[in-house]
Design an enzyme around this catalytic site. Structure first.
Site, PDB file in Angstrom:
ATOM      1  CG  ASP A  50      -1.987   0.956   1.282  1.00  0.00           C
ATOM      2  OD1 ASP A  50      -2.395   1.390   0.199  1.00  0.00           O
ATOM      3  OD2 ASP A  50      -2.470   1.292   2.394  1.00  0.00           O
TER       4      ASP A  50
ATOM      5  CG  HIS B 233      -5.358   7.611   3.805  1.00  0.00           C
ATOM      6  ND1 HIS B 233      -4.236   8.058   3.154  1.00  0.00           N
ATOM      7  CD2 HIS B 233      -5.808   6.577   3.071  1.00  0.00           C
ATOM      8  CE1 HIS B 233      -4.016   7.311   2.081  1.00  0.00           C
ATOM      9  NE2 HIS B 233      -4.966   6.405   2.005  1.00  0.00           N
TER      10      HIS B 233
ATOM     11  CG  HIS C  65      -6.315   4.767  -1.856  1.00  0.00           C
ATOM     12  ND1 HIS C  65      -5.219   4.348  -1.153  1.00  0.00           N
ATOM     13  CD2 HIS C  65      -6.201   4.223  -3.098  1.00  0.00           C
ATOM     14  CE1 HIS C  65      -4.464   3.597  -1.934  1.00  0.00           C
ATOM     15  NE2 HIS C  65      -5.034   3.495  -3.120  1.00  0.00           N
TER      16      HIS C  65
HETATM   17  P1  13P Z   1      -9.258   4.390   5.414  1.00  0.00           P
HETATM   18  O1  13P Z   1      -8.426   5.227   6.331  1.00  0.00           O
HETATM   19  O2  13P Z   1     -10.517   5.083   5.003  1.00  0.00           O
HETATM   20  O3  13P Z   1      -9.537   3.047   5.972  1.00  0.00           O
HETATM   21  O4  13P Z   1      -8.420   4.179   4.062  1.00  0.00           O
HETATM   22  C1  13P Z   1      -7.385   3.235   4.004  1.00  0.00           C
HETATM   23  C2  13P Z   1      -6.580   3.361   2.754  1.00  0.00           C
HETATM   24  O5  13P Z   1      -6.934   4.034   1.797  1.00  0.00           O
HETATM   25  C3  13P Z   1      -5.310   2.618   2.722  1.00  0.00           C
HETATM   26  O6  13P Z   1      -4.578   2.863   1.560  1.00  0.00           O
HETATM   27  O1  G3H Z   2      -2.623   4.428   3.819  1.00  0.00           O
HETATM   28  C1  G3H Z   2      -3.243   4.410   4.870  1.00  0.00           C
HETATM   29  C2  G3H Z   2      -3.400   3.230   5.692  1.00  0.00           C
HETATM   30  O2  G3H Z   2      -4.404   3.461   6.629  1.00  0.00           O
HETATM   31  C3  G3H Z   2      -2.102   2.781   6.324  1.00  0.00           C
HETATM   32  O3  G3H Z   2      -1.851   3.441   7.503  1.00  0.00           O
HETATM   33  O4  G3H Z   2       0.622   3.924   7.429  1.00  0.00           O
HETATM   34  O5  G3H Z   2      -0.662   3.920   9.593  1.00  0.00           O
HETATM   35  O6  G3H Z   2      -0.187   1.781   8.387  1.00  0.00           O
HETATM   36  P1  G3H Z   2      -0.434   3.262   8.272  1.00  0.00           P
HETATM   37 ZN    ZN Z   3      -4.675   4.818   0.762  1.00  0.00          ZN
END
Ligand code: 13P
Ligand code: G3H
Ligand code: ZN
Length: 359
Positions: free
Chosen positions: A83, A198, A232
């Site tokens: 990701d 996010h 996302h």
């Molecule tokens: P959320 O924070 O809405 O769960 O999105 C997660 C995301 O896009 C991870 O790449």
């Molecule tokens: O990209 C957003 C996801 O919620 C990942 O979050 O970097 O805290 O693992 P994180």
């Molecule tokens: Zn994301």
């Protein structure tokens, strides 16, 4: 072995008109809960690890966890995805550790804070795509910057997220530019910006078209009917989880996420991958807080984990069912990464961007 590539899964999803949730994982408990839900409703699944997850759990641990999950749940085809990769090294090292798919997020520079130029984004995504396809792995690119149309700001997730005020142009992916981007990078899936961000604090009110632009998704899908779109920031931040957390000592200000029915509408308009992390975090945390409150003498972590895992499993099941992923896994005949590499080399998997759908 049930590990497949994102491209194979999303091609199947597009042919059969469903969407696939991509759940973030950081540990065994999340992995088991998501896979139990997938098993219960016979769904293929995308597990994804952020850079934060990779440094939290360690690449070796994540790699062995995925192999173990694939062995424990052999009927559930699973994609392991990076990701928000921020550069070539992040993406290529993920593939070296067994990931079958990567996101090269060139909407921001390597620091994951500074908005990047279009040319930078095209160049780095094209380069990573070429390298990934050579070994059969899939690539998701991103065009447009995630952030709120209400405030013009991105949420900050563990130090990543654009800084400063963003313009509407940056916050909404341009359909013509999307066409050019996919043609030049040959990425397999395209993350778009449509007003989601996010984390838990996406919208200050139940979103309407002014702040969650489903219209942008429709326009992109019209231009690129054969491109797999990725949404996302797709947590719905359920009111009952906010209430549960707050009823047990939490202090989350009232907030609104992306309603699940809007995601269902997005799936009808070409959204194939739906990223969800925050809802999963809240599902577990609600139970941690409840157990801590209800049983103050409890100190066995399993007593906290077991209900938290059940809550997460229930949430994942709901998304598999609502997105149409349930019941699909047995219909997919896994294609190896070596075979995918051959198909890319032959040009058979080049993005088909020739047609424009009539609106
Ligand atoms: P959320 O924070 O809405 O769960 O999105 C997660 C995301 O896009 C991870 O790449
Ligand atoms: O990209 C957003 C996801 O919620 C990942 O979050 O970097 O805290 O693992 P994180
Ligand atoms: Zn994301």
């Amino acid at each position: 072995m049930a590990l497949i590539t994102l491209r194979q899964l999303l091609d199947h999803a597009a042919e059969n008109n469903y969407g696939v949730p991509a759940f973030n994982i950081n540990n065994m408990e999340q992995g088991l809960s998501i896979m139990r839900a997938a098993q219960a409703c016979e769904a293929p699944v995308i597990l994804q690890a952020s850079r934060g997850a990779r440094s939290y759990a360690g690449d070796v641990m994540l790699r062995h966890m995925v192999v173990a999950l694939a062995e424990m749940f052999p009927r559930n085809h699973l994609v392991m995805h990076q990701d928000h990769g921020n550069n070539d090294a992040t993406c290529l090292s993920a593939i070296r550790h067994g990931f079958t798919s990567v996101m090269m997020d060139g909407s921001l520079l390597e620091d994951m804070k500074t908005p990047a130029s279009y040319d930078y984004n095209v160049e780095i995504t094209r380069r990573v795509t070429m390298a990934a396809h050579a070994v059969g792995a899939s690539v998701e690119g991103e065009l447009g910057i995630l952030g709120s149309l209400e405030t013009g700001e991105a949420a900050e997730e563990d130090g990543s997220g654009a800084v400063g005020k963003l313009s509407q142009d940056q916050l909404l992916t341009d359909p013509d530019q999307a066409l050019d981007f996919v043609a030049r990078t040959k990425c397999d899936a395209l993350a778009i910006a449509c007003g989601t961000s996010h984390g838990a604090y996406k919208f200050s009110r139940k979103p309407d078209g002014d702040i969650l632009s489903m219209e942008t998704i429709r326009q992109i899908h019209n231009k690129l009917p054969n491109t797999h779109l990725v949404m996302h920031g797709s947590s719905s931040v359920p009111q009952e989880l906010q209430d549960l957390i707050n009823a047990h000592g939490g202090a989350m200000p009232q907030t609104y996420g992306v309603p699940v029915n809007e995601i269902e509408r997005g799936i009808l308009m070409g959204v194939r991958k739906v990223n969800i992390d925050t809802d999963c975090r809240m599902a577990m945390t609600g139970q941690f807080r409840k157990i801590a409150n209800d049983m103050p003498n409890e100190f066995d972590p399993r007593k906290f984990m077991i209900p938290a895992m059940q809550e997460l499993e229930d949430l994942c099941r709901d998304r598999f069912e609502r997105f149409g992923t349930a019941g699909q896994t047995h219909k997919i005949k896994p294609v190896s990464m070596d075979e995918m590499a051959k198909r890319y080399a032959s040009g058979a998997l080049d993005p088909n961007i020739a047609t424009t759908k009539v609106a």
